[in-house]
Write an enzyme that holds these catalytic residues in place. Structure first.
Site, mmCIF file in Angstrom:
data_model
loop_
_atom_site.group_PDB
_atom_site.id
_atom_site.type_symbol
_atom_site.label_atom_id
_atom_site.label_comp_id
_atom_site.label_asym_id
_atom_site.label_seq_id
_atom_site.Cartn_x
_atom_site.Cartn_y
_atom_site.Cartn_z
ATOM 1 C CG ASN A 48 -2.420 1.251 1.440
ATOM 2 O OD1 ASN A 48 -1.638 1.857 1.159
ATOM 3 N ND2 ASN A 48 -3.116 0.533 1.388
ATOM 4 C CG HIS A 59 -5.984 0.760 -2.041
ATOM 5 N ND1 HIS A 59 -7.388 -0.620 -1.435
ATOM 6 C CD2 HIS A 59 -5.711 1.160 -1.657
ATOM 7 C CE1 HIS A 59 -8.237 0.259 -1.151
ATOM 8 N NE2 HIS A 59 -7.550 1.492 -0.997
ATOM 9 C CD GLU A 61 -5.548 -5.853 -1.798
ATOM 10 O OE1 GLU A 61 -5.554 -6.716 -1.042
ATOM 11 O OE2 GLU A 61 -4.860 -5.102 -1.973
ATOM 12 C CB CYS A 86 -11.276 -2.725 -0.361
ATOM 13 S SG CYS A 86 -9.741 -1.758 -2.007
ATOM 14 C CB CYS A 89 -7.831 -4.862 -4.180
ATOM 15 S SG CYS A 89 -7.372 -3.376 -3.913
ATOM 16 C CG ASP A 149 -6.491 2.119 3.456
ATOM 17 O OD1 ASP A 149 -6.000 2.436 2.176
ATOM 18 O OD2 ASP A 149 -6.397 0.746 2.975
#
Length: 152
Positions: A48, A59, A61, A86, A89, A149
């Site tokens: 991140n 992020h 990923e 999330c 992602c 975030d």
């Protein structure tokens, strides 16, 4: 998946994701890391970088996929991540048809497992205590940054 194929928190790809999360934490960022692997070989990892780069979509990923660069196909890859993905992602995982996601933990953030599974993605949760502890500490020490975030 056979027992020997079952991922563990000692897999090189998961360790790459965990190491990336720790790197982000040491840089003053959010401790979430990810790695993309093919056939057990790490293609790339990332963490991140929202805080470090001022990038709202960086992020873990997304950073790992960006580091992997263009791939002809993702259908034979596994994405390892220290925290449940999330919605953003998850959408990227679905878009690129990544068939398998290995998650360090989902206790501190539930993610979008139902959506992933509804689209045929295999989700494996390791429930790695190191990841749980890292996120709980971070969330307790940085509640405003964590809320930012996850857009709360």
């Amino acid at each position: 998946m056979t027992q020997s194929d079952a991922p563990t928190s000692q897999d090189a790809a998961f360790e790459a994701a965990y190491g990336a999360a720790q790197k982000s934490l040491h840089e003053g960022g959010i401790p979430i890391g990810a790695a993309l692997a093919r056939g057990g070989v790490v293609i790339a990892s990332g963490h991140n970088e929202r805080v470090q780069n001022g990038d709202p979509i960086a992020h873990g990923e997304m950073s790992a996929l960006r580091a992997a660069g263009r791939q002809k196909s993702y259908r034979d890859t596994t994405l390892y991540t220290t925290l449940a993905p999330c919605a953003m992602c998850t959408g990227t995982i679905i878009q690129f048809k990544i068939p398998r996601v290995v998650v360090g933990e989902a206790r501190t953030f539930g993610g979008e497992f139902e959506l992933l599974r509804s689209r045929g993605v295999e989700v494996v949760v390791l429930d790695d205590q190191r990841c749980v502890d890292m996120m709980r500490t971070f969330q307790a020490e940085n509640p405003e940054l964590w809320a930012e975030d996850i857009a709360e």
